[in-house]
Write a protein that holds these residues in place. Structure first.
Motif, PDB file in Angstrom:
ATOM      1  N   ILE A 100       0.846  -1.206   0.000  1.00  0.00           N
ATOM      2  CA  ILE A 100       0.000   0.000   0.000  1.00  0.00           C
ATOM      3  C   ILE A 100       0.881   1.256   0.000  1.00  0.00           C
ATOM      4  CG2 ILE A 100      -1.621   1.352   1.394  1.00  0.00           C
ATOM      5  CD1 ILE A 100      -2.800  -1.323   2.356  1.00  0.00           C
ATOM      6  N   LEU A 101       1.916   1.255   0.860  1.00  0.00           N
ATOM      7  CA  LEU A 101       2.804   2.415   0.931  1.00  0.00           C
ATOM      8  C   LEU A 101       3.448   2.709  -0.419  1.00  0.00           C
ATOM      9  CD1 LEU A 101       4.616   1.744   4.345  1.00  0.00           C
ATOM     10  CD2 LEU A 101       3.061   3.625   3.862  1.00  0.00           C
ATOM     11  N   ALA A 102       3.919   1.654  -1.077  1.00  0.00           N
ATOM     12  CA  ALA A 102       4.610   1.847  -2.357  1.00  0.00           C
ATOM     13  C   ALA A 102       3.660   2.393  -3.418  1.00  0.00           C
ATOM     14  CB  ALA A 102       5.227   0.532  -2.809  1.00  0.00           C
ATOM     15  N   MET A 103       2.472   1.812  -3.486  1.00  0.00           N
ATOM     16  CA  MET A 103       1.500   2.244  -4.500  1.00  0.00           C
ATOM     17  C   MET A 103       1.075   3.688  -4.243  1.00  0.00           C
ATOM     18  SD  MET A 103      -2.158   0.521  -5.484  1.00  0.00           S
ATOM     19  CE  MET A 103      -2.821   0.876  -3.837  1.00  0.00           C
ATOM     20  N   ASN A 104       0.758   4.000  -3.006  1.00  0.00           N
ATOM     21  CA  ASN A 104       0.330   5.365  -2.678  1.00  0.00           C
ATOM     22  C   ASN A 104       1.449   6.377  -2.931  1.00  0.00           C
ATOM     23  OD1 ASN A 104      -2.233   4.602  -1.904  1.00  0.00           O
ATOM     24  ND2 ASN A 104      -1.743   4.495   0.274  1.00  0.00           N
ATOM     25  N   GLN A 105       2.690   6.000  -2.550  1.00  0.00           N
ATOM     26  CA  GLN A 105       3.788   6.966  -2.650  1.00  0.00           C
ATOM     27  C   GLN A 105       4.070   7.338  -4.097  1.00  0.00           C
ATOM     28  OE1 GLN A 105       5.000   8.204   0.359  1.00  0.00           O
ATOM     29  NE2 GLN A 105       5.605   9.795  -1.089  1.00  0.00           N
ATOM     30  N   ALA A 106       3.922   6.373  -4.983  1.00  0.00           N
ATOM     31  CA  ALA A 106       4.120   6.689  -6.408  1.00  0.00           C
ATOM     32  C   ALA A 106       3.117   7.738  -6.863  1.00  0.00           C
ATOM     33  CB  ALA A 106       3.983   5.416  -7.238  1.00  0.00           C
ATOM     34  N   ASN A 107       1.871   7.601  -6.414  1.00  0.00           N
ATOM     35  CA  ASN A 107       0.843   8.589  -6.781  1.00  0.00           C
ATOM     36  C   ASN A 107       1.122   9.946  -6.137  1.00  0.00           C
ATOM     37  OD1 ASN A 107      -0.570   6.621  -8.230  1.00  0.00           O
ATOM     38  ND2 ASN A 107      -1.730   5.977  -6.420  1.00  0.00           N
ATOM     39  N   ILE A 108       1.550   9.915  -4.873  1.00  0.00           N
ATOM     40  CA  ILE A 108       1.847  11.165  -4.161  1.00  0.00           C
ATOM     41  C   ILE A 108       3.005  11.902  -4.830  1.00  0.00           C
ATOM     42  CG2 ILE A 108       2.694  12.111  -1.976  1.00  0.00           C
ATOM     43  CD1 ILE A 108       1.308   9.609  -0.644  1.00  0.00           C
ATOM     44  N   ASN A 109       4.063  11.169  -5.140  1.00  0.00           N
ATOM     45  CA  ASN A 109       5.248  11.795  -5.736  1.00  0.00           C
ATOM     46  C   ASN A 109       4.945  12.414  -7.102  1.00  0.00           C
ATOM     47  OD1 ASN A 109       6.690  11.013  -3.502  1.00  0.00           O
ATOM     48  ND2 ASN A 109       7.760   9.331  -4.501  1.00  0.00           N
ATOM     49  N   ASN A 110       4.046  11.776  -7.840  1.00  0.00           N
ATOM     50  CA  ASN A 110       3.674  12.349  -9.131  1.00  0.00           C
ATOM     51  C   ASN A 110       3.111  13.754  -8.970  1.00  0.00           C
ATOM     52  OD1 ASN A 110       4.443  10.253 -10.796  1.00  0.00           O
ATOM     53  ND2 ASN A 110       2.456   9.215 -10.684  1.00  0.00           N
ATOM     54  N   ILE A 111       2.404  13.971  -7.877  1.00  0.00           N
ATOM     55  CA  ILE A 111       1.807  15.294  -7.636  1.00  0.00           C
ATOM     56  C   ILE A 111       2.840  16.256  -7.061  1.00  0.00           C
ATOM     57  CG2 ILE A 111       0.057  16.566  -6.342  1.00  0.00           C
ATOM     58  CD1 ILE A 111      -1.612  13.968  -6.340  1.00  0.00           C
ATOM     59  N   THR A 112       3.523  15.850  -5.991  1.00  0.00           N
ATOM     60  CA  THR A 112       4.426  16.779  -5.299  1.00  0.00           C
ATOM     61  C   THR A 112       5.623  17.167  -6.173  1.00  0.00           C
ATOM     62  OG1 THR A 112       5.544  14.899  -4.232  1.00  0.00           O
ATOM     63  CG2 THR A 112       3.756  15.956  -3.014  1.00  0.00           C
ATOM     64  N   ASP A 113       6.180  16.195  -6.917  1.00  0.00           N
ATOM     65  CA  ASP A 113       7.340  16.497  -7.752  1.00  0.00           C
ATOM     66  C   ASP A 113       7.014  17.524  -8.822  1.00  0.00           C
ATOM     67  OD1 ASP A 113       8.798  14.725  -6.287  1.00  0.00           O
ATOM     68  OD2 ASP A 113       8.871  13.141  -7.802  1.00  0.00           O
TER      69      ASP A 113
ATOM     70  N   VAL B 199      -3.399  20.251  -1.505  1.00  0.00           N
ATOM     71  CA  VAL B 199      -3.354  19.406  -0.314  1.00  0.00           C
ATOM     72  C   VAL B 199      -4.423  18.314  -0.390  1.00  0.00           C
ATOM     73  CG1 VAL B 199      -3.728  19.371   2.187  1.00  0.00           C
ATOM     74  CG2 VAL B 199      -2.356  21.197   1.156  1.00  0.00           C
ATOM     75  N   SER B 200      -5.601  18.708  -0.847  1.00  0.00           N
ATOM     76  CA  SER B 200      -6.684  17.734  -0.969  1.00  0.00           C
ATOM     77  C   SER B 200      -6.314  16.616  -1.946  1.00  0.00           C
ATOM     78  CB  SER B 200      -7.962  18.446  -1.445  1.00  0.00           C
ATOM     79  OG  SER B 200      -9.004  17.520  -1.634  1.00  0.00           O
ATOM     80  N   SER B 201      -5.675  16.993  -3.061  1.00  0.00           N
ATOM     81  CA  SER B 201      -5.312  15.974  -4.057  1.00  0.00           C
ATOM     82  C   SER B 201      -4.231  15.032  -3.532  1.00  0.00           C
ATOM     83  CB  SER B 201      -4.863  16.650  -5.352  1.00  0.00           C
ATOM     84  OG  SER B 201      -3.634  17.338  -5.172  1.00  0.00           O
ATOM     85  N   VAL B 202      -3.262  15.584  -2.769  1.00  0.00           N
ATOM     86  CA  VAL B 202      -2.208  14.724  -2.210  1.00  0.00           C
ATOM     87  C   VAL B 202      -2.802  13.774  -1.178  1.00  0.00           C
ATOM     88  CG1 VAL B 202      -0.068  14.689  -0.876  1.00  0.00           C
ATOM     89  CG2 VAL B 202      -0.408  16.429  -2.630  1.00  0.00           C
ATOM     90  N   ASN B 203      -3.647  14.296  -0.324  1.00  0.00           N
ATOM     91  CA  ASN B 203      -4.267  13.441   0.702  1.00  0.00           C
ATOM     92  C   ASN B 203      -5.099  12.331   0.072  1.00  0.00           C
ATOM     93  OD1 ASN B 203      -3.199  14.670   3.002  1.00  0.00           O
ATOM     94  ND2 ASN B 203      -4.833  16.199   3.093  1.00  0.00           N
ATOM     95  N   SER B 204      -5.870  12.676  -0.953  1.00  0.00           N
ATOM     96  CA  SER B 204      -6.735  11.677  -1.577  1.00  0.00           C
ATOM     97  C   SER B 204      -5.961  10.694  -2.439  1.00  0.00           C
ATOM     98  CB  SER B 204      -7.805  12.373  -2.426  1.00  0.00           C
ATOM     99  OG  SER B 204      -7.205  13.107  -3.483  1.00  0.00           O
TER     100      SER B 204
END
Length: 542
Positions: A481-494, A515-520
């Motif tokens: 779960i962490l790996a899958m979520n982090q890939a999505n998070i990094n796409n936004i933050t980077d 912030v809402s998009s990163v959280n979701s």
């Protein structure tokens, strides 16, 4: 460093076929890996993920002597770039070499269950040096042990490195040339950077060749994320992917209001042409080379790095001083912090792993254990103790001295990374050895330069404000779960920090939706999982 090499391209081509076997010498079957040499030595295959500066490990005499001592003959495959992109294909193929140096992460043991050997029994039977390390530092066994109670990678320990990875540097010669004082706030820094841009501080008659401010991408080590400590945000241990703890709560700075404040400040500087245009795209090699200027002419005014000699080279290092943490404004009352990276700098996991299909696990373990003998560990870190490698002098009385570079064109840091495994190797620098080693000038300088941060670093409470990334363990389900979520998070933050920095986007207006998009995208779930692991770590902390 991410410099591509011919070797890396060759390896990439081989990995496209889901196997490294085609890159090796001669017959490549797993069975063939396990034969003995004509001299009766056990033949092993190993892959090592090394620094881009590190020379062919086959040229390291201390390593050749170690193989001889362990009665093994090792065929090395050496990777210097893009390992994260290559290893999934290799591990998925199921065909890995006997030994993997600096090539595995805890998540690999979960994702590729059964591919790696449980080293626990082998350590009990064949590794007296590692047993001694676990006895003297039980937390290293805890660090190495996974949730299933097994050990798939040996840890590393230095204990002599500082508690800070990055230092903040400013060109004092430029300040003096322009009659400026050392800045103490963000506001004063902005004034100084404007003067660097307009004043030809390097004095070569060209007002366009100075770079007032330079840094790595935000998520890396040498970046303005350290300025979050100006705003009372306590970073620690590299703050990988933005995670930190504050008041015993796991948080992420990418969605913290203080990150918004930092990005607004950086955007203002970038819009005034005070920041290098390369900060979003440059790799580490480019970042380093630019700071080394041209001869005696410096090009960078304000930046972050490990140590002045390493960052600016021998010719320019004396122009720079270490800058203490800045306040945001003269009247700011925020608590100041500097990143506490002691675990990050001195403890490491998964230095070496063994393939579960290796035919010679005992010999492989014997070879690994040899790295943890005290004198060998010193050579792993600093280079060989012989007339060929010229890394360390044995004083003959139980003390040792790290030698200056035999190549005068190299600074001590570059020399070390070129001629040893350096920080990427398996090692145990026992506490009893610390007072018996005279460090090189670079490390003496590192400790001296980083002393300005000691008071701020010491303010970080180990049980509330230090995020122990290396010591936290996760279940198979949580790892995935962490790996899958982090890939999505990094796409936004980077994408977002780069966009905010280089455009006139209204950060304040965009913040809530961002912030809402990163959280979701999974951050809230990742924070819950990490909080659980952090609390389990605290429960076992003595």
């Amino acid at each position: 460093m991410r410099k591509k090499s011919i070797l890396a391209l060759i390896m990439a081509g081989c990995l496209a076929g889901l196997s490294l076997a085609g890159c090796s010498k001669g017959n490549n079957s797993t069975e063939a890996d396990s034969t003995n040499s004509p001299e009766g030595k056990t033949k092993l295959k190993a892959i090592i993920v090394k620094h881009s500066l590190t020379k062919d490990v086959g040229e390291m005499k201390w390593l050749t002597e170690l193989e001889e001592k362990a009665n093994v003959e090792v065929e090395w495959q050496q990777i210097s770039a893009d390992w994260d992109q290559k290893k999934s294909a290799l591990f998925a193929s199921g065909e890995i070499p006997d030994l993997l140096f600096n090539a595995t992460a805890n998540s690999d043991f979960v994702q590729f269950n059964g591919l790696f050997e449980d080293l626990g029994p082998l350590i009990e039977q064949n590794a007296p040096n590692i047993q001694k390390m676990f006895s003297e530092h039980p937390e290293l066994k805890t660090l190495a042990t996974q949730n299933d109670g097994k050990i798939y990678g040996t840890p590393r320990y230095k204990g002599i490195w500082p508690a800070s990875t990055a230092s903040m540097f400013i060109n004092k010669t430029w300040l003096d040339n322009l009659g400026l004082q050392v800045p103490t706030t963000w506001d004063e820094l902005e004034t100084v950077l404007v003067a660097f841009r307009d004043g030809d501080p390097n004095g070569n008659g060209d007002k366009t060749d100075e770079i007032p401010m330079d840094f790595n991408p935000i998520g890396w080590d040498f970046t303005p994320k350290l300025l979050l400590g100006s705003l009372g945000l306590p970073l620690s241990n590299g703050a990988t992917d933005g995670y930190f703890t504050e008041g015993a709560q796991v948080k992420n700075f990418y969605v913290d209001e203080r990150f918004k404040t930092l990005m607004q400040f950086l955007q203002k500087l970038y819009s005034q042409n005070l920041i290098s245009k390369e900060v979003v795209t440059q790799d580490y090699s480019k970042y380093q080379s630019v700071a080394r200027g041209s001869g005696a002419t410096a090009k960078v005014g304000f930046t972050w790095g490990w140590e002045t000699g390493d960052r600016f080279g021998n010719e320019l290092k004396d122009q720079y001083i270490t800058l203490p943490q800045l306040k945001q404004h003269a009247d700011s009352t925020d608590e100041l912090y500097w990143s506490n990276d002691y675990y990050y700098q001195n403890y490491g996991s998964n230095a070496v792993s063994i393939s579960a299909s290796s035919k010679n696990k005992e010999a492989a373990m014997r070879f690994i254990d040899a790295f943890y003998e005290p004198e060998v560990s010193l050579q792993v870190l600093f280079g060989g103790m012989n007339d060929t490698d010229k890394g360390i002098k044995d004083n003959g009385d139980g003390t040792y001295a790290i030698l200056p570079p035999a190549d005068a064109s190299l600074d001590p840091g570059s020399w070390k990374w070129t001629n040893s495994f350096a920080d990427n190797g398996p090692m145990y620098i026992a506490d009893a050895l610390k007072d018996k080693v005279t460090l090189g000038t670079d490390m003496q300088n590192v400790l001296k330069e980083k002393a300005v941060y000691e008071e701020l670093i010491s303010k970080a409470d180990e049980k509330t404000n230090v995020y122990p990334q290396n010591f936290m363990k996760y279940s198979t389900e949580d790892t995935n779960i962490l790996a899958m979520n982090q890939a999505n998070i990094n796409n936004i933050t980077d994408q977002k920090w780069a966009s905010w920095l280089t455009t006139k986007a209204d950060i304040e207006k965009e913040w809530a939706a961002y912030v809402s998009s990163v959280n979701s995208s999974g951050l809230e779930q990742n924070l819950q999982i990490r909080q659980k692991a952090y609390e389990e770590y605290l429960a076992n902390l003595k």
